[in-house]
Motif scaffolding. Structure first.
Motif, short mmCIF file in Angstrom:
data_model
loop_
_atom_site.label_atom_id
_atom_site.label_comp_id
_atom_site.label_asym_id
_atom_site.label_seq_id
_atom_site.Cartn_x
_atom_site.Cartn_y
_atom_site.Cartn_z
N ASP A 123 57.31 -10.20 38.80
CA ASP A 123 57.74 -10.10 40.20
C ASP A 123 56.60 -10.35 41.19
O ASP A 123 56.83 -10.89 42.27
N THR A 124 55.39 -9.95 40.84
CA THR A 124 54.27 -10.07 41.77
C THR A 124 53.34 -11.23 41.41
O THR A 124 53.28 -12.21 42.15
N GLU A 125 52.65 -11.12 40.30
CA GLU A 125 51.63 -12.11 39.95
C GLU A 125 52.23 -13.48 39.64
O GLU A 125 51.82 -14.49 40.21
N TYR A 126 53.20 -13.53 38.75
CA TYR A 126 53.77 -14.81 38.34
C TYR A 126 54.41 -15.52 39.53
O TYR A 126 54.24 -16.72 39.71
N SER A 127 55.10 -14.76 40.36
CA SER A 127 55.75 -15.38 41.53
C SER A 127 54.72 -15.93 42.51
O SER A 127 54.96 -16.95 43.15
N LYS A 128 53.55 -15.28 42.62
CA LYS A 128 52.47 -15.81 43.47
C LYS A 128 51.99 -17.16 42.93
O LYS A 128 51.80 -18.10 43.70
N TYR A 129 51.80 -17.24 41.63
CA TYR A 129 51.35 -18.50 41.02
C TYR A 129 52.41 -19.59 41.20
O TYR A 129 52.07 -20.75 41.44
N GLN A 130 53.68 -19.22 41.09
CA GLN A 130 54.74 -20.21 41.30
C GLN A 130 54.70 -20.77 42.73
O GLN A 130 54.81 -21.97 42.93
N ARG A 131 54.56 -19.88 43.69
CA ARG A 131 54.51 -20.32 45.08
C ARG A 131 53.29 -21.20 45.35
O ARG A 131 53.38 -22.23 45.98
N LEU A 132 52.15 -20.76 44.86
CA LEU A 132 50.91 -21.49 45.07
C LEU A 132 50.95 -22.86 44.40
O LEU A 132 50.52 -23.86 44.98
N ALA A 133 51.50 -22.93 43.20
CA ALA A 133 51.56 -24.19 42.47
C ALA A 133 52.49 -25.19 43.14
O ALA A 133 52.33 -26.39 42.97
N SER A 134 53.44 -24.69 43.91
CA SER A 134 54.41 -25.60 44.54
C SER A 134 53.99 -26.05 45.94
O SER A 134 54.71 -26.82 46.58
#
Length: 148
Positions: free
Chosen positions: A25-36
């Protein structure tokens, strides 16, 4: 090559599942947003006041974006080490954020069975992430002095 001794403490499946859920919910979603984030070539977009430290903001963003993509690829590689059912559960439940009934249909399990399998899948994922990426996702039951 020296191998670390295997973990002998009993895993706390419920807490480990909570830790993994929170991580997605926190870390993985941050990486998803940043990668996109799209690559910006020369335009400088900023809401912050100009400063000399942000002169390389485009380059910094590009590096952070590339790092985020590597993290997502690494997580996918970790998921690929799990059995097929565990992969489906984690990808559908924790990454795609499907509802319980939807995941139940995908993996053909009842709600109580899904909870047990989700806990086991999260434990496998957490232990692998802890060993390879240095996270602390796996939780362990406390042992009393009498049990030692």
């Amino acid at each position: 090559m020296k191998l670390d001794p295997p973990e002998t403490r009993e895993i706390n499946y419920s807490q480990t599942r909570k830790n993994v859920t929170k991580w997605f919910d926190t870390e993985y979603s941050k990486y998803q947003r940043l990668a996109s984030i799209p690559v910006i070539s020369s335009v400088r977009l900023s809401l912050a006041p100009r400063s000399t430290t942000s002169a390389n903001s485009v380059e910094d963003t590009t590096v952070k974006r590339a790092n985020a993509k590597q993290v997502l690829e690494f997580v996918n590689a970790v998921l690929d080490t799990l059995d097929e059912r565990s992969q489906k559960i984690i990808r559908s439940r924790h990454i795609q954020k499907l509802l319980s009934w939807q995941v139940e249909e995908i993996v053909n399990l009842s709600r109580p069975q899904l909870y047990v399998q989700d806990c086991k899948a999260c434990a496998q994922f957490a232990q692998t992430m802890d060993m390879t990426a240095g996270t602390n996702l796996a939780a362990y039951k406390e042992t009393s002095d009498n049990e030692r």
